[in-house]
Design an enzyme around this catalytic site. Structure first.
Site, PDB file in Angstrom:
ATOM      1  N   GLU A 186     -38.108  23.733 -32.015  1.00 32.44           N
ATOM      2  CA  GLU A 186     -39.474  23.218 -31.842  1.00 32.44           C
ATOM      3  C   GLU A 186     -40.502  24.286 -31.479  1.00 32.44           C
ATOM      4  O   GLU A 186     -41.305  24.095 -30.574  1.00 32.44           O
ATOM      5  CB  GLU A 186     -39.478  22.145 -30.736  1.00 32.44           C
ATOM      6  CG  GLU A 186     -38.647  20.940 -31.084  1.00 32.44           C
ATOM      7  CD  GLU A 186     -38.641  19.892 -29.965  1.00 32.44           C
ATOM      8  OE1 GLU A 186     -38.788  18.709 -30.298  1.00 32.44           O
ATOM      9  OE2 GLU A 186     -38.484  20.263 -28.791  1.00 32.44           O
TER      10      GLU A 186
HETATM   11  C1  NGO Z   1     -35.188  17.723 -28.613  1.00 34.85           C
HETATM   12  C2  NGO Z   1     -35.950  18.836 -27.950  1.00 34.85           C
HETATM   13  C3  NGO Z   1     -35.745  18.873 -26.436  1.00 34.85           C
HETATM   14  C4  NGO Z   1     -35.877  17.477 -25.836  1.00 34.85           C
HETATM   15  C5  NGO Z   1     -34.908  16.543 -26.539  1.00 34.85           C
HETATM   16  C6  NGO Z   1     -35.023  15.149 -25.987  1.00 34.85           C
HETATM   17  C7  NGO Z   1     -34.165  19.668 -29.011  1.00 34.85           C
HETATM   18  C8  NGO Z   1     -33.157  20.586 -29.555  1.00 34.85           C
HETATM   19  N1  NGO Z   1     -35.342  20.001 -28.561  1.00 34.85           N
HETATM   20  O1  NGO Z   1     -33.931  18.359 -28.873  1.00 34.85           O
HETATM   21  O2  NGO Z   1     -36.683  19.743 -25.860  1.00 34.85           O
HETATM   22  O3  NGO Z   1     -35.584  17.531 -24.473  1.00 34.85           O
HETATM   23  O4  NGO Z   1     -35.114  16.515 -27.927  1.00 34.85           O
HETATM   24  O5  NGO Z   1     -34.220  14.219 -26.628  1.00 34.85           O
END
Ligand code: NGO
Length: 549
Positions: free
Chosen positions: A353
């Site tokens: 992300e």
């Molecule tokens: C995503 C995000 C995390 C969140 C999570 C919550 C990934 C790999 N990045 O997973 O920052 O905490 O969802 O479900």
């Protein structure tokens, strides 16, 4: 870790001695019949077990490669039983003794040799390798053999589950401590069977992490991924950069006081895990998810201005300054320190992300961090996005997107595989322990959907993503993100029963896995969790025994 061995065809012969496979299922269902009596919709045809009164048929999680009952035979642990741990058997003997002494009240000496009667014996043999083990229960002994101490430790977890649930209690309970006669031959399907704790969104103490390690060990989990940094907190002290932990670790989601591990704390966790043959994989997330670090030192930021600490739950707003040399000086120090403190082969560099980093900067970043990891003697792991950059040999991409929900997820994981990386499967709509079970679940999130126990169990890592096959898959991991998770009870509720479901996917042969059978074996874990004071979710999909509530 070696690549995943080929799938086996289930338990050899598919039978219990003298009993058809169908018979075994009836026995298992029969053993759960009392429980089913209080569950609406329970099958009226379940018959009680008759072959071995007082001793339930083995109901194990994860299901071993092969289980054969020895009809009419039981072993009973007594005050006179000894644990014989032959040289090379590592911590398995003392670990077992620690559990048994508490609940049985027996002294159970751990000795290196002696008579073969009234013993639980643990010995190395040349027949097995790695985590494989073989367990034989006769009238006079329990014999556990493996090629390594790690294999013996995994076998001890099976033996725990063959004893009555009260064996897990922390105070002395009444026996009898009877184990059904059985022969088990077992080895894992995948090399990486992990769980992740997000200690960044909410901080968990060393004691809390150790407790979670012990619960995971019961299901033969062998990898603990620690998410040590995120926007809301930096959780490990690093020499030369004191504000990362002292300031960057001073809060958490919701504005609580946060916390961090000293290097001694981290070492304690690593050692505690190692004694349970669990490898710690530390994660320092970047280039996104870096607000806590950016807030700690103004010079990490492209504009030399430190942002405030962050206690919300948004993602995608922070980025390392890709062009600044200090970014890589810091990462070299941090990853170098973690490499020295971590005996396991992997450093996880996050990579998810990075919505505030351009695609070109992202590729630059991955291209620079890979050689840093390698220079410190480790292999690189990261979320699937890292496939968009250049990966060092031996890298691991952790697939976290949903199977159908994200084109970029499947694209990047395929790009990683094309570069020779192995894949750890953590699809959010199956393996994320922070997803709600149903719309009434108080904790958790639902961005990837609701994940009931069957959803967590009923999928296969080798057929989830087109182009990612059995040979590409190193294993599975169940991440517990902690935006909404604060207490041990919260951890328990989200992890149980889904963590054992993911653990079975990682361990058991594909052919030995069926939901209809798993739910019965899972039901048998309920009283164990009660004895362990685990606050588990009483899923309506599982026929829990009445006594477990
Ligand atoms: C995503 C995000 C995390 C969140 C999570 C919550 C990934 C790999 N990045 O997973 O920052 O905490 O969802 O479900």
């Amino acid at each position: 870790m070696a690549g995943a061995p080929p799938a086996r065809s289930g338990r050899p012969g598919g039978t219990l001695a003298g009993r058809t496979d169908r018979g075994r299922r009836v026995l298992a269902a029969g053993a759960a019949a009392t429980a089913l009596a209080c569950v609406p919709g329970a099958p009226a045809t379940a018959r009680p077990a008759t072959a071995t009164p007082h001793v339930a048929a083995p109901r194990l999680v994860p299901e071993p490669s092969s289980v054969r009952a020895v009809p009419g035979v039981t072993f009973t642990l007594t005050r006179a039983t000894r644990i014989v741990a032959r040289p090379g058997s590592g911590t398995a003997g003392t670990y077992l003794a620690g559990i048994l002494r508490r609940s049985t009240g027996y002294r159970l000496p751990v000795v290196a040799g002696g008579a073969a009667h009234d013993v639980i014996s643990l010995a190395l043999s040349g027949r097995e390798q790695g985590e494989a083990y073989r367990l034989a229960v006769s009238r006079t002994s329990v014999r556990l053999e493996a090629g390594t101490a790690e294999g013996l430790f995994r076998g001890v977890q099976t033996l725990r589950q063959l004893l009555p649930p009260a064996v897990e209690a922390s105070t002395v309970q009444r026996g009898p401590w009877t184990v059904p006669g059985v022969r088990v031959e077992d080895s894992p399907r995948f090399a990486w069977r992990g769980t992740m704790l997000d200690v960044a969104r909410h901080f968990f103490t060393v004691g809390q992490v150790e407790r979670y390690i012990d619960l995971a060990a019961l299901y033969k989990i062998n990898t603990l991924h620690l998410h040590l940094s995120d926007d809301q907190g930096w959780r490990i002290a690093i020499d030369g950069w004191p504000r990362l932990a002292s300031y960057g670790g001073s809060t958490e989601v919701g504005g609580g006081k946060g916390g961090y591990y000293t290097q001694a704390d981290y070492t304690r966790i690593v050692r505690y895990a190692a004694e349970r043959y669990i490898t710690v994989v530390p994660e320092i997330d970047g280039p996104g998810h870096t607000n806590a670090a950016l807030a700690s030192y103004a010079r990490f930021n492209c504009d030399d201005k430190a942002p405030p600490l962050y206690t919300g739950t948004d993602v995608g707003f922070s980025s390392w300054c890709i062009a600044k040399p200090v970014t890589y000086e810091l990462l070299d120090d941090v990853l170098g320190r973690l490499a020295r403190l971590t005996p396991g082969p992997y450093l996880h560099i996050g990579g998810d992300e990075a919505h505030s980093t351009t695609a070109a900067d992202y590729a630059t970043y991955i291209g620079r961090i890979g050689p840093i990891v390698t220079a410190h003697g480790k292999k690189m792991a990261g979320w699937n996005e890292i496939g968009a950059g250049r990966l060092p040999a031996g890298s691991v991409a952790q697939y976290w997107n949903t199977a159908t929900g994200s084109e970029s997820g499947t694209r990047t994981v395929r790009e990683a595989v094309a570069q020779g990386a192995k894949v750890v499967m953590s699809p959010a709509n199956r393996a994320y322990l922070d997803m709600k079970y149903d719309e009434n679940t108080r904790l958790g999130q639902d961005w990837a959907g609701l994940v009931e126990v069957r959803d967590a169990y009923d999928w296969d890592p080798a057929s989830l993503v087109d182009g990612v096959t059995e040979k590409d898959v190193l294993g599975v991991e169940a991440p517990l993100w902690s935006e909404t998770i604060v207490t041990d009870d919260d951890i328990d509720y989200m992890a149980f029963p889904r963590l054992p479901a993911i653990a079975e996917i990682g361990w058991s042969p594909r052919a030995a896995r069926a939901w209809s059978d798993f739910r019965l074996r899972l039901a048998a874990q309920g009283p164990r969790w009660s004895a362990l004071s685990v606050n588990y979710y009483r899923s309506p999909q599982v026929p829990w025994p009445m006594t477990a509530s």
